[in-house]
Scaffold this motif. Structure first.
Motif, PDB file in Angstrom:
ATOM      1  N   ALA A 159      26.714 -22.578 -61.304  1.00 20.07           N
ATOM      2  CA  ALA A 159      26.103 -21.044 -61.501  1.00 20.07           C
ATOM      3  C   ALA A 159      24.871 -20.739 -62.018  1.00 20.07           C
ATOM      4  O   ALA A 159      24.047 -20.152 -61.798  1.00 20.07           O
ATOM      5  N   LEU A 160      24.432 -21.869 -63.155  1.00 16.61           N
ATOM      6  CA  LEU A 160      23.088 -21.578 -63.556  1.00 16.61           C
ATOM      7  C   LEU A 160      21.883 -21.941 -62.616  1.00 16.61           C
ATOM      8  O   LEU A 160      20.830 -21.371 -62.506  1.00 16.61           O
ATOM      9  N   GLY A 161      22.321 -23.132 -61.858  1.00 12.20           N
ATOM     10  CA  GLY A 161      21.405 -23.501 -60.848  1.00 12.20           C
ATOM     11  C   GLY A 161      21.216 -22.398 -59.723  1.00 12.20           C
ATOM     12  O   GLY A 161      20.006 -22.231 -59.214  1.00 12.20           O
ATOM     13  N   ARG A 162      22.145 -21.505 -59.265  1.00 12.31           N
ATOM     14  CA  ARG A 162      22.154 -20.656 -58.478  1.00 12.31           C
ATOM     15  C   ARG A 162      21.400 -19.278 -59.009  1.00 12.31           C
ATOM     16  O   ARG A 162      20.844 -18.601 -58.367  1.00 12.31           O
ATOM     17  N   LEU A 163      21.912 -18.781 -60.250  1.00 10.50           N
ATOM     18  CA  LEU A 163      21.492 -17.412 -60.836  1.00 10.50           C
ATOM     19  C   LEU A 163      20.502 -17.364 -61.396  1.00 10.50           C
ATOM     20  O   LEU A 163      19.866 -16.458 -61.805  1.00 10.50           O
ATOM     21  N   MET A 164      20.371 -18.495 -62.430  1.00  8.09           N
ATOM     22  CA  MET A 164      18.963 -18.318 -63.298  1.00  8.09           C
ATOM     23  C   MET A 164      17.803 -18.120 -62.901  1.00  8.09           C
ATOM     24  O   MET A 164      17.013 -17.288 -63.496  1.00  8.09           O
ATOM     25  N   PRO A 165      17.321 -18.698 -61.586  1.00  7.03           N
ATOM     26  CA  PRO A 165      15.845 -18.206 -61.091  1.00  7.03           C
ATOM     27  C   PRO A 165      15.765 -16.401 -61.269  1.00  7.03           C
ATOM     28  O   PRO A 165      14.823 -16.058 -61.293  1.00  7.03           O
ATOM     29  N   ALA A 166      16.895 -15.969 -60.565  1.00  8.72           N
ATOM     30  CA  ALA A 166      17.210 -14.638 -60.485  1.00  8.72           C
ATOM     31  C   ALA A 166      17.082 -13.957 -61.904  1.00  8.72           C
ATOM     32  O   ALA A 166      16.241 -12.781 -61.972  1.00  8.72           O
ATOM     33  N   LEU A 167      17.783 -14.374 -62.688  1.00  3.85           N
ATOM     34  CA  LEU A 167      18.000 -13.732 -64.137  1.00  3.85           C
ATOM     35  C   LEU A 167      16.587 -13.836 -64.956  1.00  3.85           C
ATOM     36  O   LEU A 167      16.194 -12.992 -65.561  1.00  3.85           O
ATOM     37  N   VAL A 168      15.728 -14.929 -64.522  1.00  3.78           N
ATOM     38  CA  VAL A 168      14.708 -15.152 -65.267  1.00  3.78           C
ATOM     39  C   VAL A 168      13.659 -14.221 -64.630  1.00  3.78           C
ATOM     40  O   VAL A 168      12.816 -13.688 -65.592  1.00  3.78           O
ATOM     41  N   LEU A 169      13.637 -14.027 -63.374  1.00  2.68           N
ATOM     42  CA  LEU A 169      12.971 -13.194 -62.923  1.00  2.68           C
ATOM     43  C   LEU A 169      12.974 -11.881 -63.298  1.00  2.68           C
ATOM     44  O   LEU A 169      12.166 -11.045 -63.606  1.00  2.68           O
ATOM     45  N   ALA A 170      14.240 -11.469 -63.521  1.00  5.20           N
ATOM     46  CA  ALA A 170      14.493 -10.037 -63.916  1.00  5.20           C
ATOM     47  C   ALA A 170      14.334  -9.955 -65.366  1.00  5.20           C
ATOM     48  O   ALA A 170      13.668  -9.011 -65.624  1.00  5.20           O
TER      49      ALA A 170
END
Length: 899
Positions: A378-389
């Motif tokens: 989950a972190l590998g998939r979602l964190m790039p998007a959450l960091v960008l947001a």
């Protein structure tokens, strides 16, 4: 997003279902996820220490409602106001005495009331938070001292000498004769009252002191006796005092008048200081109340709509994040004002939004994809998007730093530091907590993707792809229309309108306005080398008359040592003659001490001129203040400076209107730059911004159509809407790219992203809306308006992202502008298998997940259910896969997807 739509011709590959993803996605974050989920005890200890350390910053938070919230400390207006309060004190508390029906104004001065006035004055003047007290009796004492003399001859009094001098200087003989006749009539009135009866509890003497020869209230006394049935006491508070000291001074004035019962009159005590005190008190109590209501509503939302295991976990996680955020704000000396207090429910809503997204993704990896390590996946998939947001949100909030209003800049700082802090807390605590849970009791498989929330998101995004171009055109049109609509919105900057209109303070202020025609004041301080020279005195005289004549509805009365003498010399049908410096010095010598303090500062070589202002908006007041600044022309060596509460208010209005609209544009530009740098793809960045433009434009149009009245808080909601809408679009775009990397067609990628993330989107969006909407429970109209307007705007932002983005994304992707499959690089490929198809045997899932991580023993130990046989099978599967790929053969379909 409906898969029932007929796809248009494009170069996109057909939907072959999920397949291997070329290369690892977020290996850094996957490693973080594995570490956090295995080292839960260490994470718990670190979180506890950080919470204690940052929690100690909470007592450092200060609540402020003074001019430092409205004016920049280095601005000339702020400097002038500080200088003014140093010279003549701060805010005024007004006690209004209204004579009861059947009585006259002179009946206010009974023997008992005279004693109470003196006792009241003596008590308040001992308070270090009070500079001067001018009671109605003090005003009468000044007139008494002017018209009496030590030898008992009125001609030798200060007033007698002043009037004789005025008659001698009158250039018109007829006018001079009328002055003489008026003086003789005054002497007659005095002589009719025996000397022993010239005391303040004698009705006839009081009547003489109050009324001129025409029977009207003396013009010089009207600031203290606005009508024949009202009188005012002015309690001048200490200048440049803290909000706490000013509030205590206001309370002391209120308490002192409540302790006494005056004959023949009722008393109301109020003022701007009492209003600010009540706002400050509300901030202290309301801060926690709003937080409690927010937590309750969030809990209800998560229980009802968030169908996952440990569904209240995001609430606890964000609660810790809020302690961190506001504790850090305390250490950084970010003040809590009537604006920044809104940061609590806003950050709570946004924090729950991020936490729900991450929590839901962990559940997705565990339930749908059967990942061997769902937290790491989950972190590998979602964190790039959450960091960008999160980065987009921070730069959007930082756009508020361009505001000219300090409390708005503080709001931006609070949000900009609070958001990343809450994200860090969310990642640490959610990863550790859910990792611990999955090790002990793994989540069983379940397909929730066709639930009502997922279907709702699918339907919302089902506009056909041919609407893409019209949507882009509409976005531009709506944005432009919103810009014009926003320019026509009314901004309410009157602090009296920010607070509960049913509060006692507001009711008292309304009573004061109704009975006296005024509740505020405009101060002008005049500086000169010699305040008693003819040049300075004539300027003050001419200036006061000019302003009263040019602004009859806005300036009610003028009060100063000069105007007291000028009005004393003003006789009907005579030439207007200015007093001399000697006249003013005579008056100063016989003035009561409280009036001396309020009107003259010899050390500062300054005179004070106070205009009582009539009812009206700050826009009207600003016209008067600006006109005075533009037209005042003191002689050489003399300086006249507007100041006081009215000038602070107009300064707020000017600062607020300078670049209010630009703040939204700055946020839009900053967010677009961030998206462009991250994607390195102009079309992706533009597509992500289209719903944002629509959301910003619609908020202005809706507010204008609904007739909303903006406040300094609601009017800067643009950056907040931009931040939240950008988060929604970012998550959608990046999830679409992820599904495309799995080998799905553009249409299938849109549909799959919608069904899998629909639950998280709807719950997180509702969390953001509820977090802001909770402000509607506030008793302050300022916060209520912000809650209603911005919650509506955030709802618009969500719908804009879910409705507009999918068809636009689909159309652009089918043109080959969004996703381009990567060309495999030479050499051994990187294969990292993370998930088997739904329904695949658990053993296969565990085997492939372990192979992807490359840390077989660690994962086996962490999961607690991976056997040695599984490890060997995993190695064999990985070797077989590599052999096939090196031979140019595809990996077996259905084995899973890479990280």
């Amino acid at each position: 997003m409906s898969s029932a739509q007929v796809p248009s011709e494009s170069t996109a590959p057909p939907d072959t279902g999920p397949g291997p993803v070329p290369g690892p996605t977020g290996p850094f974050w996957s490693g973080i996820g594995q570490t956090l989920s295995r080292r839960t005890s260490i994470v718990a200890a670190v979180v506890a220490v950080v919470t204690i350390v940052l929690g100690l910053g909470l007592p450092r938070l200060e609540f402020t409602t003074g001019q430092e919230n409205y004016l920049n400390s280095d601005s000339q207006v702020a400097k002038d106001n500080v200088a003014y309060q140093d010279l003549f004190g701060g805010q005024a508390m007004i006690s209004l005495f209204t004579v009861k029906s059947g009585h006259e104004l002179k009946d206010l001065f009974t023997t008992g009331n005279v004693e109470k006035f003196r006792a009241l004055s003596a008590k308040l003047e001992k308070d270090p938070r009070i500079t001067a007290v001018v009671t109605p009796l003090t005003a009468l004492e000044f007139t008494h001292n002017l018209v009496t003399s030590d030898d008992g001859n009125p001609i030798n009094s200060a007033a007698g000498q002043i009037l004789l001098g005025a008659r001698d200087r009158d250039p018109d003989p007829a006018s001079a004769d009328r002055r003489l006749q008026d003086s003789l009539k005054t002497l007659q009135r005095i002589n009719e009252i025996p000397a022993e009866r010239r005391v303040f509890d004698d009705p006839e003497w009081v009547d003489f002191l109050l009324h001129d020869n025409t029977g009207a209230i003396r013009k010089s006394l009207r600031p203290f006796f606005p009508s024949d049935s009202t009188a005012q006491m002015v309690v001048r508070l200490q200048g440049n005092a803290s909000i706490a000291d000013e509030g205590e001074g206001a309370s002391a004035a209120e308490a002192a008048t409540k302790e006494l019962t005056f004959d023949n009159a009722e008393v109301v005590t109020t003022g701007a200081a009492a209003l600010l005190r009540d706002i400050n008190d509300y901030l202290r109590g309301g801060f926690l109340t709003l937080g409690g209501i927010s937590l309750l509503l969030m809990a209800v939302l998560l229980v009802v709509a968030f169908a996952v295991r440990w569904r209240l976990l995001p609430l606890g996680v964000v609660g810790v994040g809020l302690v961190w955020a506001f504790g850090l704000a305390g250490y950084l000396d970010v003040p809590l004002s009537i604006v920044t207090i809104a940061g609590l429910p806003v950050l709570l809503g946004v924090g729950i939004d991020f936490a729900v997204q991450l929590h839901s993704r962990v559940e997705e990896e565990a339930q749908l994809d059967r990942a061997g390590h769902p937290v790491a996946e989950a972190l590998g998939r979602l964190m790039p998007a959450l960091v960008l947001a999160a980065v987009a949100g921070v730069v959007s909030f930082l756009a508020l730093e361009f505001s000219q209003v300090p409390m708005i800049r503080d709001f931006g700082v609070l949000l900009a530091i609070g958001l990343p802090v809450i994200v860090v807390a969310t990642v640490l605590l959610l990863a550790a907590s859910l990792g611990f849970r999955e090790r002990r009791r793994p989540t069983p498989p379940k397909d929730y993707s066709h639930g009502p929330l997922g279907r709702t998101v699918l339907v919302l995004g089902s506009l056909p792809r041919f609407t893409a171009i019209p949507l882009v055109v509409a976005a531009v049109g709506v944005f432009v229309g919103g810009v014009f609509a926003d320019g026509n919105l009314k901004v309410q900057t009157d602090p009296e309108k920010w607070v509960n209109q049913d509060s006692q303070v507001v009711k008292d202020i309304q009573t004061l306005k109704a009975r006296t025609g005024s509740s505020s004041e405009l101060g002008i301080y005049i500086q000169s080398g010699d305040v008693f020279d003819d040049k300075t005195v004539k300027f003050v005289h001419d200036f006061a008359y000019q302003q009263l004549e040019e602004h009859p509805g806005d300036l009610v009365t003028a009060s100063s040592l000069v105007t007291t003498v000028s009005f004393l010399m003003e006789i009907p049908d005579t030439t207007l003659v200015a007093p001399t410096g000697a006249d003013i010095e005579r008056a100063y010598k016989v003035a009561p001490e409280a009036i001396k303090k309020s009107t003259v500062n010899l050390d500062g070589k300054s005179l004070n001129l106070i205009f009582r202002t009539g009812p009206g908006s700050l826009e009207q007041r600003a016209v008067v203040v600006n006109d005075i600044r533009d037209t005042v022309a003191p002689p050489d060596g003399v300086r006249a400076t507007p100041s006081g509460l009215a000038v602070v208010g107009t300064g707020l209005l000017e600062n607020f209107e300078k670049n209010r609209a630009e703040l939204t544009y700055y946020a839009l530009i900053a967010v677009f730059i961030v998206l462009l740098i991250r994607h390195l793809n102009l079309v992706r960045a533009l597509v992500s911004m289209v719903p944002v433009l629509i959301a910003v434009g619609l908020t202005g149009l809706i507010s204008w159509a609904a007739g909303f009245e903006l406040s300094p808080l609601t009017a800067v909601g643009g950056p907040l809407v931009i931040a939240l809408c950008t988060e929604f679009t970012t998550l959608i775009v990046i999830r679409h790219l992820e599904e495309r990397e799995r080998g799905r067609s553009p249409q299938a990628a849109i549909d799959e992203a919608a069904t899998r993330t629909g639950r998280a989107f709807m719950v997180s969006a509702l969390a953001a809306v509820i977090g802001i909407l909770v402000l509607a429970f506030s008793e302050l109209p300022l916060l209520r308006g912000f809650g209603l307007v911005v919650a509506l705007n955030v709802g618009v932002a969500l719908l804009s992202a879910l409705i507009v983005l999918p068809p636009l994304l689909l159309w652009a992707d089918e043109q080959g502008w969004i996703y381009r499959a990567a060309t495999p690089a030479a050499g051994p490929p990187v294969v990292s298998v993370s998930a088997a198809p739904t329904g695949a045997p658990d053993s296969a899932t565990d085997d492939t997940a372990t192979a992807a991580a490359g840390t077989d023993d660690d994962v086996a130990e962490a999961d607690g259910d991976t056997t040695d046989t599984d490890d060997e099978d995993a190695d064999e599967d990985e070797d077989a896969t590599e052999t096939k790929e090196q031979a140019g053969e595809p990996a077996e379909a259905g084995k899973g997807t890479s990280v």
